[in-house]
Design a protein around this motif. Sequence first.
Motif, short mmCIF file in Angstrom:
data_model
loop_
_atom_site.label_atom_id
_atom_site.label_comp_id
_atom_site.label_asym_id
_atom_site.label_seq_id
_atom_site.Cartn_x
_atom_site.Cartn_y
_atom_site.Cartn_z
N LYS A 253 -55.09 -9.01 27.64
CA LYS A 253 -55.50 -9.05 29.04
C LYS A 253 -56.32 -7.82 29.44
O LYS A 253 -57.15 -7.88 30.35
N GLU B 39 -48.34 -12.59 27.44
CA GLU B 39 -47.45 -12.70 28.59
C GLU B 39 -46.32 -13.68 28.30
O GLU B 39 -46.42 -14.54 27.42
N TYR C 191 -50.18 -6.57 30.52
CA TYR C 191 -51.47 -5.91 30.67
C TYR C 191 -51.44 -4.52 30.05
O TYR C 191 -52.33 -4.16 29.27
#
Length: 347
Positions: free
Chosen positions: A220, A249, A327
């Motif tokens: 990400k 994720e 992230y």
Amino acid sequence: MLKGGNKAKAWNRSRNTRLLVVVSCLTSFIIVLVFLRLKIAQKSNLSFGLQNQRWNCFDSLVQIHPTVGFWNGTDVIWQVPDSPKAVLFLAHGCDGQAFNFWDRSPECPDCIGLPEERLIVLHALARKFAVVSISSSGRCWSFGKEVMIVKDIIRWWVENQRLEQLRLVALGASSGGHFVSVLATELSFSSITLMIAEGVFDRMDIRENYPPTLFVHMPKDFYRRQKLVENMELLRNKGVDVAEIECMEFPLSPHLLADRIPGIDQSVSAKLFELFQHKGFIDENGYMRKDGRKTRWKEALKEDKTISVDEHMLHPIQEELNLAFAYHEMTSLHTDQIFKWFESHMG
């Protein structure tokens, strides 16, 4: 005859075109199918990791008994298991400290034991790695004098513990990953792992004896991903063994926080999950809509009078929310692969 020949050629061209279209569509379908299977496998492996890395999963294997020291103006914390086979140096990220890696105990009353950091240490000790962590002198690591200070501390510590015959490896996250990438030019590591860090190779003179480097990153973070790809190619061109692990994720669940964080019980975990659902912090599948740092969950928790959470639990919860969004956060979910990387380069 000439006209008939032209018709035959035209028919053959048409048939070849149709064949090419069919082959092209079939190839595209196979590529998409393989991609989807890889994504499913990644999610399956991640789910398996979450299920098998609960906060107490090492209780029967490892007892925490760290030693705390203070040298050259900084904190040094370590633990050496019986019959160690290697030495692992851990470097925290910005705003971190050595105390984050160890559970609070009589030997270390100031230790914090953040959920991801503590699991990395427990995994290391279970695999017979001696572990040493050092706090940076500032908010983040610097790449000048501090490199030489840490180099001297590690060398002194290894000699003091009589571990000179063992292989030395390192894992650094974020700022700590950048720091480890530089430290590897001063210390002889058998391999290193840079977590959510692309390294600072553009500032360094990389030689062929640079240690094998594993990049553990979160796709990400597109900018970091691009730099990482460039640095992997740079290292390969120098003959350095490199590999990468992508961290994806994953969805929250009612029991996730209780599974990952010591001190959070199942009831509180479920209530927090319901709060995140009610406030729209997670989607219908449980995935974080934003990074934990950009989610106003702490304000929502203050407004809610039905959930009681100790203040010292806020940081661990924040870490797990960041990790779920994937992230930029420390992660222990791939420690098995990381330690296999270390062990494969210890010969």
